[in-house]
Design an enzyme around this catalytic site. Structure first.
Site, short mmCIF file in Angstrom:
data_model
loop_
_atom_site.label_atom_id
_atom_site.label_comp_id
_atom_site.label_asym_id
_atom_site.label_seq_id
_atom_site.Cartn_x
_atom_site.Cartn_y
_atom_site.Cartn_z
CG PHE A 1 -1.84 1.24 1.21
CD1 PHE A 1 -3.00 1.21 0.46
CD2 PHE A 1 -1.52 2.40 1.91
CE1 PHE A 1 -3.85 2.34 0.42
CE2 PHE A 1 -2.35 3.51 1.87
CZ PHE A 1 -3.52 3.47 1.12
CG ASP B 1 5.85 3.82 1.63
OD1 ASP B 1 5.87 4.57 2.62
OD2 ASP B 1 4.84 3.65 0.93
CE LYS C 1 0.22 6.92 6.92
NZ LYS C 1 -1.04 7.59 6.61
#
Length: 516
Positions: free
Chosen positions: A260, A345, A374
């Protein structure tokens, strides 16, 4: 009362206010008035005795984090300055330990028969408006959050819930950390946006700080994680053509099954999840997908046209999937041998979440490109970036990539404070210690419903033999906020500032629900 920010400080009120708040909460619970008054008096007596014992043992010790939040809870629905206590009274959120009596029943969703009717009406109206006018690309749990502090979130009726999701790891530093809010206010008073058409006094300092953190010299800022992934893909393709010498139009990116990397067109082109891709074709070409954690499959997939291998060090959205030990070292070796870029990532796993600064640090390896986001914004503002070496990042030239808000001074100032909090409060080490404790406890759980428990640091997944959504809804009723992923996995990822007693309280509820 004016807002004042102190270093690492949650907020509290005087004990008299806490007693009044306790009275209001008890009055809202089901049962007779006499029952409520008896419960209140018993609770106050217990808390008073416990407080006296603590003060006798440690006369200078700060109030517990739980007592601080209990005192802070009432009368703040309007978000007025009266809710904010003097900074000098507030203890360190990491060092403070909650009073166990204060955690006895910190949250429960309001009972329509007893909760304030106006709060229930406002909550129902908020949900109706969202369903009527908001696109239905999410399926939220049936709770309306009005405010938050530290690890606690509060609904419109004043009930509080322990946040075990952290906005998918964007809130590693907790909700509304005072140092981060202080940086936000200070920068907002001076300059919020100039665009990259001009230099600003905070951008360079932020780039230098992120570069030092990652151990790589060049930073390219964006806003969201998906934007940063897109940036990394562009960098890899141009590097393949301009530096490696791949023939034009032939560059390939290798990714992993179950990945994802966001929901933009480029990101879903990397995915093998049908629901993410359906109806958005045609997608990007030049993508190869290999099984996650399988270094031999990666080796077989690499060709002279391979530009990069992109992976998550731990797959969060896939259900908190941890690769086999040594996998990341093998990835590093394979990419070096074949002159392929390795892109990590670390949007969800980075910045302390797994118990290290980056999840790659568990195997003492460094990728060619980090993708960060984030928690880089401290749960206050979106900011993301790609960090890499000159050979890759220098393929960008003026006009080849950009963002109006990328690297804006407000987000950079907030991010600097967020990174300081992570380092100064030792949140990575804290996540490692508490995560090991939580993982051990969850793995001891003997419940037929549980298929597997996995994770690292404070990124944990409990896979069930059934759909996870009903159990997340039951946890909501008990005052714990978490969310299912991939249908059968409950993801548990609290803010890294969580106290041991708070974590134990949440795990008590998880064990209770899963045992049933």
């Amino acid at each position: 009362m004016k807002r004042r920010a102190g270093k690492s400080e949650p907020r509290r009120r005087a004990s008299g206010t806490a007693r009044k708040a306790s009275a209001r909460r008890v009055a809202k619970r089901p049962g007779s008035a006499a029952d409520g008054q008896a419960e209140l008096e018993a609770t106050e007596a217990k808390q008073g005795t416990a407080q006296a014992e603590r003060q006798a043992a440690q006369p200078d010790a700060p109030a517990s984090a739980g007592a601080v939040r209990e005192a802070f809870a009432p009368d703040c629905a309007a978000g007025t300055d009266a809710c904010l206590p003097p900074a000098e009274l507030a203890p360190d959120p990491v060092a403070a330990v909650p009073d166990p009596a204060d955690l006895a029943n910190p949250a429960a969703p309001p009972d329509p028969a007893t909760a304030a009717p106006e709060a229930e009406a406002r909550a129902a109206a908020a949900i109706r408006q969202a369903e009527l006018h908001g696109a239905r690309n999410y399926r939220p749990l049936p709770v309306v959050i009005a405010r938050a502090e530290g690890v606690w979130m509060y609904d419109l009726a004043g009930r509080r819930y322990l946040d075990m999701l952290s906005a998918y790891s964007a809130l590693n530093q907790g909700h509304r950390h005072p140092r981060i809010l202080a940086a936000l206010r200070e920068q907002a008073e001076r300059l919020t946006l100039a665009s990259r058409a001009f230099h600003t006094d905070v951008y360079g300092a932020w780039c230098a700080r992120v570069a030092a953190l990652a151990g790589l010299p060049v930073v390219l800022p964006m806003n969201t994680g998906a934007e940063a992934v897109e940036t990394a893909l562009k960098a890899a393709r141009r590097w393949a053509y301009d530096v490696k010498g791949v023939p034009p139009g032939q560059a390939e990116i290798i990714v992993c099954s179950g990945n994802f990397h966001g929901r933009t067109l480029g990101a879903i082109s990397l995915s093998d999840e049908p629901d993410y891709r359906r109806g958005f074709e045609p997608l990007l070409t030049g993508v190869r997908i290999v099984p996650y954690g399988d270094a031999e499959a990666l080796q077989r997939a690499i060709t002279p046209a391979t530009a990069a291998f992109l992976c998550e060090p731990i797959q969060g959205e896939a259900g908190v999937v941890v690769p086999p030990d040594g996998y990341l070292r093998q990835v590093r070796e394979l990419c070096d041998r074949s002159r392929v870029l390795w892109i990590a990532d670390e949007i969800q796993t980075g910045l302390g979440r797994t118990g290290r600064r980056f999840a790659c640090d568990w195997e003492e390896v460094r990728p060619d490109l980090y993708v960060l986001g984030k928690a880089l914004g401290g749960g206050v503002l979106p900011i993301s970036c790609v960090v890499g070496g000159h050979e890759v990042m220098d393929v960008f030239e003026p006009g080849s990539h950009g963002s109006t808000f990328g690297g804006n001074p407000l987000a950079c100032a907030v991010s600097l404070a967020a990174l300081e909090v992570l380092e100064d409060e030792g949140l990575a080490a804290r996540a490692a210690e508490l995560g090991e404790r939580a993982l051990e406890r969850l793995r001891r759980l003997r419940a037929p419903l549980v298929k597997q428990v996995r994770g690292r640091g404070l990124l944990l997944g409990v896979e069930l033999h059934a759909a996870a959504r009903p159990y997340c809804e039951r946890l909501l009723e008990l005052g714990v906020l978490c969310k299912e992923t991939r249908e059968t996995v409950i993801r548990l990822a609290p803010p890294l500032v969580i106290a041991p007693a708070e974590l134990d309280w949440a795990l008590d509820k998880v064990e209770r629900v899963l045992a049933q």
